[in-house]
Write a protein that holds these residues in place. Structure first.
Motif, PDB file in Angstrom:
ATOM      1  N   LEU A  34      41.971  42.855  31.419  1.00 51.54           N
ATOM      2  CA  LEU A  34      42.151  42.190  32.711  1.00 51.54           C
ATOM      3  C   LEU A  34      41.094  42.701  33.667  1.00 51.54           C
ATOM      4  O   LEU A  34      40.790  43.894  33.699  1.00 51.54           O
ATOM      5  CB  LEU A  34      43.542  42.451  33.285  1.00 51.54           C
ATOM      6  N   SER A  35      40.525  41.773  34.451  1.00 53.77           N
ATOM      7  CA  SER A  35      39.479  42.122  35.405  1.00 53.77           C
ATOM      8  C   SER A  35      39.892  41.664  36.793  1.00 53.77           C
ATOM      9  O   SER A  35      40.602  40.658  36.954  1.00 53.77           O
ATOM     10  CB  SER A  35      38.155  41.448  35.026  1.00 53.77           C
ATOM     11  N   PRO A  67      32.440  41.927  40.724  1.00 57.59           N
ATOM     12  CA  PRO A  67      33.477  42.660  39.996  1.00 57.59           C
ATOM     13  C   PRO A  67      33.990  43.842  40.804  1.00 57.59           C
ATOM     14  O   PRO A  67      33.231  44.534  41.470  1.00 57.59           O
ATOM     15  CB  PRO A  67      32.756  43.114  38.723  1.00 57.59           C
ATOM     16  N   LEU A  68      35.313  44.072  40.737  1.00 57.14           N
ATOM     17  CA  LEU A  68      35.941  45.133  41.520  1.00 57.14           C
ATOM     18  C   LEU A  68      36.604  46.199  40.647  1.00 57.14           C
ATOM     19  O   LEU A  68      36.547  47.383  40.966  1.00 57.14           O
ATOM     20  CB  LEU A  68      36.990  44.534  42.466  1.00 57.14           C
ATOM     21  N   ASP A  69      37.248  45.788  39.557  1.00 59.82           N
ATOM     22  CA  ASP A  69      37.968  46.760  38.734  1.00 59.82           C
ATOM     23  C   ASP A  69      38.288  46.098  37.399  1.00 59.82           C
ATOM     24  O   ASP A  69      38.153  44.872  37.233  1.00 59.82           O
ATOM     25  CB  ASP A  69      39.250  47.216  39.437  1.00 59.82           C
ATOM     26  N   GLU A  70      38.726  46.903  36.439  1.00 58.16           N
ATOM     27  CA  GLU A  70      39.055  46.398  35.111  1.00 58.16           C
ATOM     28  C   GLU A  70      40.069  47.328  34.469  1.00 58.16           C
ATOM     29  O   GLU A  70      40.092  48.536  34.741  1.00 58.16           O
ATOM     30  CB  GLU A  70      37.798  46.313  34.249  1.00 58.16           C
ATOM     31  N   CYS A  71      40.942  46.769  33.614  1.00 57.22           N
ATOM     32  CA  CYS A  71      41.891  47.594  32.858  1.00 57.22           C
ATOM     33  C   CYS A  71      42.214  46.900  31.549  1.00 57.22           C
ATOM     34  O   CYS A  71      41.912  45.711  31.365  1.00 57.22           O
ATOM     35  CB  CYS A  71      43.155  47.867  33.669  1.00 57.22           C
ATOM     36  N   GLN A  72      42.808  47.650  30.624  1.00 58.79           N
ATOM     37  CA  GLN A  72      43.233  47.096  29.343  1.00 58.79           C
ATOM     38  C   GLN A  72      44.697  47.413  29.115  1.00 58.79           C
ATOM     39  O   GLN A  72      45.191  48.479  29.506  1.00 58.79           O
ATOM     40  CB  GLN A  72      42.398  47.654  28.187  1.00 58.79           C
ATOM     41  N   ILE A  73      45.395  46.483  28.457  1.00 51.38           N
ATOM     42  CA  ILE A  73      46.823  46.648  28.179  1.00 51.38           C
ATOM     43  C   ILE A  73      47.072  46.341  26.709  1.00 51.38           C
ATOM     44  O   ILE A  73      46.534  45.355  26.172  1.00 51.38           O
ATOM     45  CB  ILE A  73      47.659  45.705  29.067  1.00 51.38           C
ATOM     46  N   GLU A  74      47.855  47.173  26.073  1.00 49.03           N
ATOM     47  CA  GLU A  74      48.279  46.923  24.706  1.00 49.03           C
ATOM     48  C   GLU A  74      49.587  46.126  24.739  1.00 49.03           C
ATOM     49  O   GLU A  74      50.571  46.543  25.351  1.00 49.03           O
ATOM     50  CB  GLU A  74      48.495  48.244  23.959  1.00 49.03           C
ATOM     51  N   VAL A  99      50.196  45.791  35.686  1.00 49.86           N
ATOM     52  CA  VAL A  99      48.732  45.737  35.808  1.00 49.86           C
ATOM     53  C   VAL A  99      48.368  46.432  37.111  1.00 49.86           C
ATOM     54  O   VAL A  99      48.797  46.005  38.191  1.00 49.86           O
ATOM     55  CB  VAL A  99      48.231  44.276  35.820  1.00 49.86           C
ATOM     56  N   THR A 100      47.571  47.497  37.000  1.00 46.61           N
ATOM     57  CA  THR A 100      47.228  48.284  38.181  1.00 46.61           C
ATOM     58  C   THR A 100      45.726  48.211  38.441  1.00 46.61           C
ATOM     59  O   THR A 100      44.920  48.579  37.587  1.00 46.61           O
ATOM     60  CB  THR A 100      47.636  49.756  38.004  1.00 46.61           C
ATOM     61  N   PHE A 101      45.368  47.723  39.606  1.00 50.90           N
ATOM     62  CA  PHE A 101      43.981  47.757  40.080  1.00 50.90           C
ATOM     63  C   PHE A 101      43.946  48.575  41.364  1.00 50.90           C
ATOM     64  O   PHE A 101      44.856  48.480  42.191  1.00 50.90           O
ATOM     65  CB  PHE A 101      43.458  46.343  40.373  1.00 50.90           C
ATOM     66  N   ARG A 102      42.908  49.337  41.506  1.00 49.86           N
ATOM     67  CA  ARG A 102      42.755  50.129  42.732  1.00 49.86           C
ATOM     68  C   ARG A 102      41.829  49.363  43.673  1.00 49.86           C
ATOM     69  O   ARG A 102      40.615  49.400  43.526  1.00 49.86           O
ATOM     70  CB  ARG A 102      42.192  51.518  42.415  1.00 49.86           C
ATOM     71  N   TYR A 103      42.440  48.668  44.626  1.00 50.76           N
ATOM     72  CA  TYR A 103      41.607  47.875  45.534  1.00 50.76           C
ATOM     73  C   TYR A 103      42.330  47.650  46.854  1.00 50.76           C
ATOM     74  O   TYR A 103      43.491  47.221  46.886  1.00 50.76           O
ATOM     75  CB  TYR A 103      41.256  46.512  44.916  1.00 50.76           C
ATOM     76  N   THR A 104      41.629  47.940  47.934  1.00 45.98           N
ATOM     77  CA  THR A 104      42.060  47.618  49.292  1.00 45.98           C
ATOM     78  C   THR A 104      41.010  46.701  49.901  1.00 45.98           C
ATOM     79  O   THR A 104      39.817  47.023  49.887  1.00 45.98           O
ATOM     80  CB  THR A 104      42.221  48.882  50.147  1.00 45.98           C
ATOM     81  N   LEU A 115      41.341  36.964  45.591  1.00 48.35           N
ATOM     82  CA  LEU A 115      41.016  37.763  44.419  1.00 48.35           C
ATOM     83  C   LEU A 115      41.250  36.930  43.163  1.00 48.35           C
ATOM     84  O   LEU A 115      42.155  36.092  43.113  1.00 48.35           O
ATOM     85  CB  LEU A 115      41.893  39.010  44.365  1.00 48.35           C
ATOM     86  N   PHE A 116      40.430  37.189  42.151  1.00 47.64           N
ATOM     87  CA  PHE A 116      40.608  36.588  40.833  1.00 47.64           C
ATOM     88  C   PHE A 116      41.156  37.671  39.907  1.00 47.64           C
ATOM     89  O   PHE A 116      40.463  38.656  39.624  1.00 47.64           O
ATOM     90  CB  PHE A 116      39.277  36.084  40.279  1.00 47.64           C
ATOM     91  N   ILE A 117      42.381  37.503  39.474  1.00 52.79           N
ATOM     92  CA  ILE A 117      42.959  38.419  38.491  1.00 52.79           C
ATOM     93  C   ILE A 117      42.776  37.748  37.134  1.00 52.79           C
ATOM     94  O   ILE A 117      43.487  36.801  36.780  1.00 52.79           O
ATOM     95  CB  ILE A 117      44.427  38.706  38.806  1.00 52.79           C
ATOM     96  N   VAL A 118      41.780  38.210  36.391  1.00 50.15           N
ATOM     97  CA  VAL A 118      41.285  37.520  35.203  1.00 50.15           C
ATOM     98  C   VAL A 118      41.902  38.110  33.946  1.00 50.15           C
ATOM     99  O   VAL A 118      41.892  39.330  33.750  1.00 50.15           O
ATOM    100  CB  VAL A 118      39.748  37.616  35.120  1.00 50.15           C
ATOM    101  N   LEU A 119      42.422  37.235  33.099  1.00 51.29           N
ATOM    102  CA  LEU A 119      42.849  37.620  31.762  1.00 51.29           C
ATOM    103  C   LEU A 119      41.800  37.124  30.780  1.00 51.29           C
ATOM    104  O   LEU A 119      41.551  35.903  30.686  1.00 51.29           O
ATOM    105  CB  LEU A 119      44.210  37.013  31.411  1.00 51.29           C
ATOM    106  N   GLU A 120      41.167  38.049  30.099  1.00 51.03           N
ATOM    107  CA  GLU A 120      40.131  37.661  29.152  1.00 51.03           C
ATOM    108  C   GLU A 120      40.778  37.006  27.934  1.00 51.03           C
ATOM    109  O   GLU A 120      41.908  37.302  27.555  1.00 51.03           O
ATOM    110  CB  GLU A 120      39.312  38.879  28.731  1.00 51.03           C
TER     111      GLU A 120
END
Length: 752
Positions: A506-507, A522-529, A538-543, A550-555
């Motif tokens: 997720l981006s 781009p602001l942040d990215e994470c991966q989830i199993e 889903v945790t993004f660090r953004y203020t 915002l675009f919360i992208v699922l690849e």
């Protein structure tokens, strides 16, 4: 019995008609100009040389009207034209969602005839112009149906004829063809091989019958289908209006050689149909016939007149915001080879900007004359910029700008150029927005004249239930979510599942340019199993530093499924990294050469009824639809939702605007939701709904304890109520009684 003796001379009748504004040309540009000016109190005459209104959008040509939404095929979210052009689109959707061109003719005629200050003359061609002291003083026309000559006198004139008949006969400066690349620094400027002008097209309809249909081609039909380099793209299933690339005429005079161009296009159309019917390549065409063929071509380009600003490629690609921005566009820069159907080039070369661009008022009048407005496809623009600004909804929008500008010039006794003064043009910008005309990255100052606002409730985004089934993440998809300045994006929980352990990336992205919806930062990215069906945080660090989407992208990962909700929200949606083949060749804009344009991904919504929304839960609720949005002066979603939405459980949503001192009021304009992202193409394509779900269809409007209006069948986003007698009012109350099926959304109340 009337008997007329022989005579050596007879004359046709003559009439003189005086008005405040003469609009020549009854396409969407001229019609919108005439309606807007008439509603401002000007006495307007609209002169059209055809038996119907609409120009290329009419039943004579049958091209769908489109504009900044670009068939919902670019990144211009919530960009549909407002004001009169938006009213036309919304009313046509309500009356004619099937897209019948004859019904669209009827709607336009009805709108023109319904305006008490507008006089319409059809079948009347302008042929002469009189000028004095840098002004047009009179225009002459002839109607061959009633054999009458007309002299039109007016203080102001608007040329919306497409070919610029008024400007041409008045001696105004104009251009034809493409500027050299070095004049304006336009890397998209075409060379001689591609050609410097766009041609015409003629469209046709096909029909499947119950039995075999014989077709005998006329003697003038094209004999050698291979002379069309793209002939292998022809199929029996294509509607003739999809064959826009059956185009010709860009190498010759697109005004004076129009008849020659028409005959060549008829030759092409009947040759194409002969190939489909009689070549044996398409046996399924045996039962098909042609139901309709256009009698006149749809013309793209001829003369372009010169104002005080020449719109250029840089204005569009760089999205320059002009001090006198009065309109906007968003269609791609869409250039066609001059040889049209006989060219070895692709049928078009299209490049999009990253968002909408503004069009300055200085491009909407002739710098040669003091009282000639320009609208439609003859505005002051280079050939390259014209490739974007020429589309019909943009033309209609600019027509309204001209109509409102003419009213201000009339009231203040200004020339067209004087209104472009930086001190004065703000009055035009504010008037346009007060009437519901959105201008990107602008806002209306104090729309409710200092009122305080209270609401019966507020929808707060906490959770969307998982009641809509599942979808595989088979393509890149993103949730468009608004955040206010200073807000921190809360932890977002999504419900997902997989048959075996899968990794989902997720981006978090956003647009670098305020008001755009191209996620290029781009602001942040994470991966989830993911495996068993469960809630996955889903945790993004953004203020956020400002209001922004915002675009919360699922690849893409087809092995993972995402839970969906049946809840739909205004100004929040899912978009997909995909392409719309009508306006793009792939899901990413790539230049394949140095054309001076950006490369970026397309993120497109799905049309109803195919749109989806993810089920979700937020750790901290977001106030996306607060009541103070009603006073911020924005007319639609842009950097935030800009809307108020009531709570789901609110039994009677109500808004009250209060003044501590009673205010004199002459008019109230409500800005409601009717899905500004929906392209609402006018003909052929058809639409599933006559009114979009968030639109308020039944409401009551109160002034103190007096009922001003109860509307039972609303289908418009801009609802203007004129008071027959001015009132002094302390409270305006709006009661929302019914929508078209979803939560209502209200953007503003404009008070006059």
């Amino acid at each position: 019995m009337q008997i007329y003796p022989s005579t050596t001379e007879r004359r046709f009748p003559e009439q003189q008609i005086d008005s405040d504004l003469l609009v020549a040309g009854g396409g969407l540009a001229g019609l919108c100009a005439a309606i807007a000016a008439a509603r401002e109190g000007l006495q307007v005459v609209l002169v059209q040389d055809r038996p119907v209104l609409g120009g290329n959008a009419s039943s004579e040509v049958r091209l769908w009207a489109n504009g900044a939404t670009s068939h919902m095929g670019n990144n211009n979210r919530w960009a549909r034209e407002g004001g009169v052009m938006g009213e036309i689109l919304e009313e046509n959707l309500y009356r004619n969602k099937e897209g019948n061109p004859v019904m669209f003719d009827l709607l336009l005629l009805d709108m023109a005839r319904s305006e008490p200050n507008l006089r319409l003359l059809l079948n009347t061609a302008i042929f002469d112009v009189t000028t004095a002291d840098r002004k047009i003083t009179a225009v002459n026309g002839f109607n061959a149906i009633n054999e009458t000559f007309y002299t039109f006198r007016a203080a102001q004139f608007c040329d919306a004829t497409g070919d610029g008949v008024l400007g041409y006969r008045a001696g105004a400066e104009y251009r034809e063809g493409a500027e050299p690349a070095d004049e304006l620094g336009e890397k998209m400027a075409p060379g001689d091989n591609f050609g410097h002008k766009l041609g015409h097209s003629i469209y046709f309809y096909t029909k499947l019958t119950d039995g075999p249909v014989t077709f005998v081609p006329p003697s003038f039909a094209l004999q050698d289908i291979t002379s069309i380099p793209r002939y292998k793209r022809l199929t029996s299933t294509l509607n003739g209006c999809d064959l826009w690339w059956l185009e010709w005429g860009g190498r010759i005079d697109t005004v004076h050689d129009s008849e020659e161009i028409k005959w060549e296009l008829w030759k092409i159309v009947w040759g194409v149909w002969n190939y489909i019917k009689n070549s044996a390549v398409f046996p399924e065409a045996a039962n098909m016939t042609i139901e309709w063929v256009g009698n006149i071509p749809g013309k793209r380009e001829s003369r372009r007149f010169i104002g005080d600003h020449l719109l250029s490629q840089a204005d569009i690609i760089e999205q320059r915001d002009h001090y006198d921005a009065a309109g906007y566009g968003g269609w791609s820069i869409d250039l066609h080879p001059a040889d049209g159907v006989y060219s070895k080039h692709d049928g078009c070369r299209q490049f999009h900007s990253k968002g909408t661009y503004t069009i300055p008022y200085r491009s909407l009048y002739s710098r040669s004359l003091d009282n000639l407005f320009l609208s439609g496809r003859l505005i002051s623009a280079s050939h390259v910029a014209f490739g974007s600004a020429r589309v019909m909804c943009t033309c209609g929008l600019l027509g309204e700008v001209v109509g409102r500008a003419a009213a201000i010039c009339h009231q203040r006794q200004l020339t067209t150029r004087q209104l472009a003064d930086p001190v004065l043009v703000g009055a035009l910008q504010q008037k346009l927005q007060r009437r519901g005309c959105y201008i990107p990255r602008q806002r209306l100052t104090d729309p409710a004249l200092g009122a305080q606002v209270t609401t019966s409730s507020e929808f707060v985004l906490r959770e969307l239930p998982a009641d809509g089934g599942w979808t595989a993440i088979s393509e890149r998809m993103a949730l468009l979510l608004p955040l206010k300045a200073g807000e921190t994006l809360p932890v977002l929980t999504l419900k997902m599942r997989a048959s075996e352990v899968q990794s989902v990336t997720l981006s978090l992205l956003t647009s670098a340019t305020a008001g755009n919806f191209t996620p290029d930062l781009p602001l942040d990215e994470c991966q989830i199993e993911v495996q068993q069906p469960a809630d996955y945080p889903v945790t993004f660090r953004y203020t956020s530093d400002r209001d922004r989407y915002l675009f919360i992208v699922l690849e893409q990962n087809p092995g993972v499924e995402l839970a969906l909700t049946n809840t739909v929200l205004p100004a929040v949606m899912m978009v997909f990294n995909s392409r719309n083949e009508r306006v793009a060749k792939q899901s990413r804009q790539q230049a394949e050469g140095d054309y001076g344009v950006d490369e970026f991904d397309f993120w497109l919504p799905r049309r109803r009824p195919h749109q989806i929304m993810p089920a979700l839960r937020l750790a901290t609720p977001l106030r996306c639809y607060a009541s103070d949005n009603l006073l911020n002066g924005h007319l639609r979603p842009e950097q935030h939702t800009n809307a108020w939405v009531p709570a789901v459980e609110d039994p009677q949503p109500t808004i009250c605007w209060h003044w501590s001192v009673a205010q004199p009021i002459t008019a109230l304009t409500l800005i409601l939701d009717n899905d500004f992202d929906n392209a609402m193409e006018t003909v052929q394509m058809g639409h599933p709904l006559a009114v979009t779900p968030h639109c308020v269809t039944h409401y009551r409007l109160w002034a103190d304890d007096r009922l001003l209006a109860e509307v039972n069948d609303n289908r418009h986003s801009v609802c203007r109520h004129l008071l027959t007698t001015p009132l002094c009012v302390s409270t305006i109350r709006l009661e929302l009684l019914q929508t078209a099926g979803a939560l209502p959304a209200v953007y503003a109340l404009h008070v006059d």
